[in-house]
Design a protein around this motif. Structure first.
Motif, PDB file in Angstrom:
ATOM      1  N   GLU A  55       0.855  -1.156  -0.001  1.00 61.05           N
ATOM      2  CA  GLU A  55       0.028  -0.090   0.144  1.00 61.05           C
ATOM      3  C   GLU A  55       0.801   1.136  -0.020  1.00 61.05           C
ATOM      4  O   GLU A  55       0.354   2.408  -0.399  1.00 61.05           O
ATOM      5  CB  GLU A  55      -0.821   0.020   1.211  1.00 61.05           C
ATOM      6  N   ASP A  94      -5.838  -2.743   2.268  1.00 59.43           N
ATOM      7  CA  ASP A  94      -6.496  -1.677   1.524  1.00 59.43           C
ATOM      8  C   ASP A  94      -6.355  -2.079  -0.132  1.00 59.43           C
ATOM      9  O   ASP A  94      -5.320  -1.620  -0.705  1.00 59.43           O
ATOM     10  CB  ASP A  94      -6.247  -0.293   1.578  1.00 59.43           C
ATOM     11  N   PRO A 112      -7.662  -1.335  -3.136  1.00 57.02           N
ATOM     12  CA  PRO A 112      -7.631  -0.322  -4.133  1.00 57.02           C
ATOM     13  C   PRO A 112      -6.228   0.582  -4.017  1.00 57.02           C
ATOM     14  O   PRO A 112      -5.572   1.042  -4.878  1.00 57.02           O
ATOM     15  CB  PRO A 112      -8.674   0.706  -3.960  1.00 57.02           C
ATOM     16  N   LYS A 113      -5.911   0.682  -2.839  1.00 54.61           N
ATOM     17  CA  LYS A 113      -4.565   1.668  -2.957  1.00 54.61           C
ATOM     18  C   LYS A 113      -3.388   0.837  -3.096  1.00 54.61           C
ATOM     19  O   LYS A 113      -2.636   1.390  -3.642  1.00 54.61           O
ATOM     20  CB  LYS A 113      -4.452   2.016  -1.006  1.00 54.61           C
ATOM     21  N   LEU A 150      -3.542  -1.664  -5.569  1.00 51.54           N
ATOM     22  CA  LEU A 150      -3.465  -1.382  -7.096  1.00 51.54           C
ATOM     23  C   LEU A 150      -2.808   0.026  -7.607  1.00 51.54           C
ATOM     24  O   LEU A 150      -2.265   0.098  -8.618  1.00 51.54           O
ATOM     25  CB  LEU A 150      -4.961  -1.635  -7.464  1.00 51.54           C
ATOM     26  N   ARG A 151      -3.266   1.055  -6.825  1.00 48.44           N
ATOM     27  CA  ARG A 151      -3.009   2.529  -7.198  1.00 48.44           C
ATOM     28  C   ARG A 151      -1.400   2.600  -7.104  1.00 48.44           C
ATOM     29  O   ARG A 151      -0.410   3.113  -7.961  1.00 48.44           O
ATOM     30  CB  ARG A 151      -3.598   3.560  -6.710  1.00 48.44           C
ATOM     31  N   PHE A 185     -13.146  -7.792  -9.361  1.00 53.36           N
ATOM     32  CA  PHE A 185     -11.889  -7.417  -9.101  1.00 53.36           C
ATOM     33  C   PHE A 185     -11.236  -6.672 -10.237  1.00 53.36           C
ATOM     34  O   PHE A 185     -10.333  -5.862 -10.180  1.00 53.36           O
ATOM     35  CB  PHE A 185     -10.846  -8.636  -8.642  1.00 53.36           C
ATOM     36  N   MET A 218     -11.797  -3.150 -10.310  1.00 56.58           N
ATOM     37  CA  MET A 218     -10.892  -2.569  -9.323  1.00 56.58           C
ATOM     38  C   MET A 218      -9.578  -2.248 -10.077  1.00 56.58           C
ATOM     39  O   MET A 218      -9.165  -1.081  -9.725  1.00 56.58           O
ATOM     40  CB  MET A 218     -10.728  -3.547  -8.059  1.00 56.58           C
ATOM     41  N   ILE A 219      -9.021  -2.978 -10.897  1.00 55.84           N
ATOM     42  CA  ILE A 219      -7.910  -3.024 -11.494  1.00 55.84           C
ATOM     43  C   ILE A 219      -8.078  -1.827 -12.576  1.00 55.84           C
ATOM     44  O   ILE A 219      -7.125  -0.909 -12.805  1.00 55.84           O
ATOM     45  CB  ILE A 219      -7.502  -4.291 -12.208  1.00 55.84           C
ATOM     46  N   ASP A 260     -10.225   0.659 -12.001  1.00 55.79           N
ATOM     47  CA  ASP A 260     -10.399   1.790 -11.470  1.00 55.79           C
ATOM     48  C   ASP A 260      -8.932   2.320 -11.045  1.00 55.79           C
ATOM     49  O   ASP A 260      -8.906   3.640 -10.633  1.00 55.79           O
ATOM     50  CB  ASP A 260     -11.300   1.551 -10.155  1.00 55.79           C
ATOM     51  N   ALA A 261      -8.003   1.603 -11.002  1.00 56.86           N
ATOM     52  CA  ALA A 261      -6.840   2.034 -10.405  1.00 56.86           C
ATOM     53  C   ALA A 261      -6.010   2.663 -11.828  1.00 56.86           C
ATOM     54  O   ALA A 261      -4.909   3.128 -11.409  1.00 56.86           O
ATOM     55  CB  ALA A 261      -5.869   0.619  -9.913  1.00 56.86           C
TER      56      ALA A 261
END
Length: 243
Positions: free
Chosen positions: A117, A140, A142-143, A145-146, A213, A216-217, A219-220
């Motif tokens: 993260e 986390d 999403p964090k 992935l970002r 999922f 989510m990828i 979205d990152a």
């Protein structure tokens, strides 16, 4: 970040999950191969071989293998000549990997204690990012992935190997019965630790299904995302590109 996150079938505070997941992997580090054999019936070795073939590591590339402490993915990529950094939040897992690398005579890997993260690596540094059977244990997601997107170069590729939910009729029920009832017993027998193995099985059930999922990828910031189900989706290879 929500007020609570899943730890197996429990909902707990995010900071508590990080600590408790750390305890799980400290407990199972020395029995890593046995753990994966118990959870996959030994198939994890074939899945990891296929995963690395999809990544296509090449000489001269810089690759980050996140949550890769024991070296399973890095050892498979090492013959390519790529410069591989093995990162893991858990020092016990890294210690197992360093020892295994020495036993195999594999030199040149970089070992780094790091949190997915909050990566310590600079922007646009790696050509590829891999994470095998680790993303569901991140607090986390999403964090993380970002962060993966941040440290990849433009044109960089992102690959995840993770358990999911099989879509084959009947097979899911069989695997559920095996995993929920037999795997913790194997954990008790093989590692004297039923609770850690029980958490690892429960964490699979709480992980988002494949379409969620993949979203989510995207979205990152990743594009050209793809999902490759194995055994009907019991395991899946997710991928995306940074452009």
């Amino acid at each position: 970040m929500p007020d609570t996150v899943s730890f197996g079938y429990e909902d707990i505070a995010p900071e508590e999950k990080t600590a408790r997941v750390g305890e799980v992997f400290s407990s199972v580090a020395s029995k890593y191969d046995l753990m994966n054999d118990a959870m996959s019936g030994g198939l994890h070795r074939l899945w990891k071989d296929l995963f690395v073939r999809r990544v296509k590591p090449r000489a001269g590339e810089h690759i980050l293998d996140m949550a890769g402490g024991t070296g399973d993915i890095a050892f498979r990529m090492a013959p390519s000549g790529a410069a591989i950094t093995v990162a893991d939040i858990n020092p016990e897992m890294l210690a197992v990997g360093v020892e295994r690398a020495a036993q195999r005579g594999i030199d040149g890997l970089v070992w780094s204690e790091a949190n997915a993260e909050t990566l310590i690596f600079p922007d646009r540094f790696f050509d590829a990012y891999t994470i095998a059977f680790g993303i569901r244990n991140v607090t986390d997601i999403p964090k993380a992935l970002r962060e993966a997107h941040r440290v990849l170069k433009r044109g960089g590729r992102f690959y995840v190997l993770e358990f999911s939910t099989t879509q084959w009729p009947g097979f899911g029920q069989v695997y559920d019965a095996y995993s929920h009832h037999l795997v913790p017993r194997l954990g008790k027998l093989l590692a004297n630790d039923a609770d850690s193995y029980r958490y690892l099985i429960e964490s699979i059930r709480r992980f988002p299904p494949m379409p969620a999922f993949e979203a989510m990828i995207r979205d990152a910031g990743f594009t050209q995302t793809r999902v490759e189900p194995l055994l009907g989706g019991l395991v899946a290879i997710h991928s995306g590109w940074k452009i």
